[in-house]
Design a protein around this motif. Structure first.
Motif, PDB file in Angstrom:
ATOM      1  N   VAL A 152       1.105  -2.738   0.092  1.00 44.16           N
ATOM      2  CA  VAL A 152      -0.325  -3.022   0.205  1.00 44.16           C
ATOM      3  C   VAL A 152      -0.645  -3.577   1.584  1.00 44.16           C
ATOM      4  O   VAL A 152      -1.604  -3.140   2.235  1.00 44.16           O
ATOM      5  CB  VAL A 152      -0.787  -3.985  -0.919  1.00 44.16           C
ATOM      6  N   SER A 153       0.152  -4.504   2.058  1.00 48.76           N
ATOM      7  CA  SER A 153      -0.064  -5.069   3.397  1.00 48.76           C
ATOM      8  C   SER A 153      -0.066  -3.975   4.454  1.00 48.76           C
ATOM      9  O   SER A 153      -0.927  -3.961   5.348  1.00 48.76           O
ATOM     10  CB  SER A 153       1.031  -6.093   3.731  1.00 48.76           C
ATOM     11  N   ASP A 154       0.856  -3.039   4.345  1.00 49.58           N
ATOM     12  CA  ASP A 154       0.930  -1.952   5.326  1.00 49.58           C
ATOM     13  C   ASP A 154      -0.336  -1.103   5.327  1.00 49.58           C
ATOM     14  O   ASP A 154      -0.797  -0.670   6.384  1.00 49.58           O
ATOM     15  CB  ASP A 154       2.154  -1.068   5.069  1.00 49.58           C
ATOM     16  N   ARG A 157      -2.510   3.030 -11.048  1.00 49.70           N
ATOM     17  CA  ARG A 157      -1.184   2.417 -11.122  1.00 49.70           C
ATOM     18  C   ARG A 157      -0.639   2.114  -9.731  1.00 49.70           C
ATOM     19  O   ARG A 157       0.232   1.275  -9.578  1.00 49.70           O
ATOM     20  CB  ARG A 157      -0.216   3.316 -11.876  1.00 49.70           C
ATOM     21  N   ASN A 158      -1.145   2.802  -8.724  1.00 51.19           N
ATOM     22  CA  ASN A 158      -0.763   2.535  -7.340  1.00 51.19           C
ATOM     23  C   ASN A 158      -1.859   1.680  -6.721  1.00 51.19           C
ATOM     24  O   ASN A 158      -2.882   2.185  -6.279  1.00 51.19           O
ATOM     25  CB  ASN A 158      -0.584   3.848  -6.575  1.00 51.19           C
ATOM     26  N   ILE A 159      -1.636   0.366  -6.695  1.00 49.07           N
ATOM     27  CA  ILE A 159      -2.647  -0.583  -6.246  1.00 49.07           C
ATOM     28  C   ILE A 159      -3.158  -0.249  -4.847  1.00 49.07           C
ATOM     29  O   ILE A 159      -4.338  -0.396  -4.567  1.00 49.07           O
ATOM     30  CB  ILE A 159      -2.084  -2.022  -6.300  1.00 49.07           C
ATOM     31  N   ALA A 160      -2.306   0.221  -3.975  1.00 48.27           N
ATOM     32  CA  ALA A 160      -2.723   0.527  -2.608  1.00 48.27           C
ATOM     33  C   ALA A 160      -3.630   1.754  -2.544  1.00 48.27           C
ATOM     34  O   ALA A 160      -4.293   1.969  -1.529  1.00 48.27           O
ATOM     35  CB  ALA A 160      -1.501   0.728  -1.715  1.00 48.27           C
ATOM     36  N   LYS A 218      -4.740  -9.760  -5.129  1.00 49.21           N
ATOM     37  CA  LYS A 218      -3.678 -10.620  -5.667  1.00 49.21           C
ATOM     38  C   LYS A 218      -2.320 -10.135  -5.161  1.00 49.21           C
ATOM     39  O   LYS A 218      -1.479 -10.932  -4.718  1.00 49.21           O
ATOM     40  CB  LYS A 218      -3.722 -10.609  -7.196  1.00 49.21           C
ATOM     41  N   THR A 219      -2.093  -8.822  -5.195  1.00 47.13           N
ATOM     42  CA  THR A 219      -0.837  -8.256  -4.711  1.00 47.13           C
ATOM     43  C   THR A 219      -0.660  -8.516  -3.225  1.00 47.13           C
ATOM     44  O   THR A 219       0.440  -8.871  -2.776  1.00 47.13           O
ATOM     45  CB  THR A 219      -0.788  -6.743  -5.011  1.00 47.13           C
ATOM     46  N   LEU A 220      -1.722  -8.375  -2.465  1.00 45.57           N
ATOM     47  CA  LEU A 220      -1.671  -8.652  -1.030  1.00 45.57           C
ATOM     48  C   LEU A 220      -1.263 -10.096  -0.775  1.00 45.57           C
ATOM     49  O   LEU A 220      -0.405 -10.365   0.073  1.00 45.57           O
ATOM     50  CB  LEU A 220      -3.037  -8.360  -0.396  1.00 45.57           C
ATOM     51  N   ALA A 221      -1.837 -11.021  -1.512  1.00 48.35           N
ATOM     52  CA  ALA A 221      -1.472 -12.433  -1.361  1.00 48.35           C
ATOM     53  C   ALA A 221       0.010 -12.637  -1.703  1.00 48.35           C
ATOM     54  O   ALA A 221       0.735 -13.314  -0.960  1.00 48.35           O
ATOM     55  CB  ALA A 221      -2.362 -13.310  -2.242  1.00 48.35           C
ATOM     56  N   GLU A 222       0.457 -12.059  -2.800  1.00 48.40           N
ATOM     57  CA  GLU A 222       1.853 -12.196  -3.208  1.00 48.40           C
ATOM     58  C   GLU A 222       2.804 -11.622  -2.156  1.00 48.40           C
ATOM     59  O   GLU A 222       3.833 -12.211  -1.853  1.00 48.40           O
ATOM     60  CB  GLU A 222       2.092 -11.507  -4.559  1.00 48.40           C
ATOM     61  N   GLU A 223       2.465 -10.455  -1.612  1.00 43.74           N
ATOM     62  CA  GLU A 223       3.300  -9.848  -0.583  1.00 43.74           C
ATOM     63  C   GLU A 223       3.442 -10.743   0.643  1.00 43.74           C
ATOM     64  O   GLU A 223       4.431 -10.665   1.361  1.00 43.74           O
ATOM     65  CB  GLU A 223       2.718  -8.501  -0.139  1.00 43.74           C
TER      66      GLU A 223
END
Length: 189
Positions: A14-16, A45-48, A66-71
């Motif tokens: 996600v960050s990428d 299913r693919n958050i990005a 949320k996923t971005l924060a976790e990454e």
């Protein structure tokens, strides 16, 4: 915005995707996601995928953040799921559908972020109002991978109980179809 801000680091899916778009901070990512139109994703299913598709729902938009924060090793932001009584007043655009079926409200599952005892909703562009907040009946924390099967199963179990408890004159399948019509009316807005 009182969510924490931080620089994004690469090497995570996600960050990428954000970095490819020259989005370098969490607050810039929040603004980007918030401004995406409301709509369902082809591959939730693919958050990005919401970054590539340019559209998202409450689930995909907030799960992406949320996923971005976790990454980026920020674990203090939670992804929450609530059940609220959805009406025309707290969700403008669903009133015609509800009225057509003689319902003043329908129980809806909604996903949002929480940080430092504050709720954040980035579902609809240019709208940070949480009109639904005072109509929350149940709230729980979930993981980003629970925004599909788990959320749907949980939502349907709540609807089934509501139909029985309040003698709603519709089957679960019909209530789900009414709910889908409400969501479709929001996509058209």
């Amino acid at each position: 915005m009182s969510l924490p801000n931080f620089n994004l680091t690469g090497g995570q899916p996600v960050s990428d995707q954000f970095l490819i778009k020259k989005i370098k901070t969490f607050h810039d990512a929040v603004r980007y996601i918030h401004n995406l139109p409301y709509g369902r994703n082809k591959n939730p299913r693919n958050i990005a995928s919401i970054i590539r598709e340019g559209v998202g729902t409450c689930s995909t938009k907030n799960a992406c953040l949320k996923t971005l924060a976790e990454e980026n090793q920020i674990h203090s932001i939670s992804l929450n799921l609530c059940i609220f009584s959805m009406t025309e007043q707290n969700t403008p655009g669903v009133g015609k559908v509800l009225n057509a079926y003689g319902l003043s409200y329908i129980l809806e599952a909604h996903t949002f972020l929480s940080y430092d005892n504050e709720r954040y909703d980035f579902t609809f562009p240019n709208n940070s109002k949480k009109l639904w907040e005072s109509d929350i009946l149940i709230e729980t924390t979930i993981d980003p991978d629970q925004i599909l099967d788990y959320k749907i199963s949980y939502h349907k179990s709540i609807l089934k109980d509501w139909i029985q408890r309040d003698n709603i004159p519709y089957s679960l399948d019909k209530i789900w179809a009414i709910r889908e019509a409400c969501i479709h009316s929001l996509e058209k807005k």
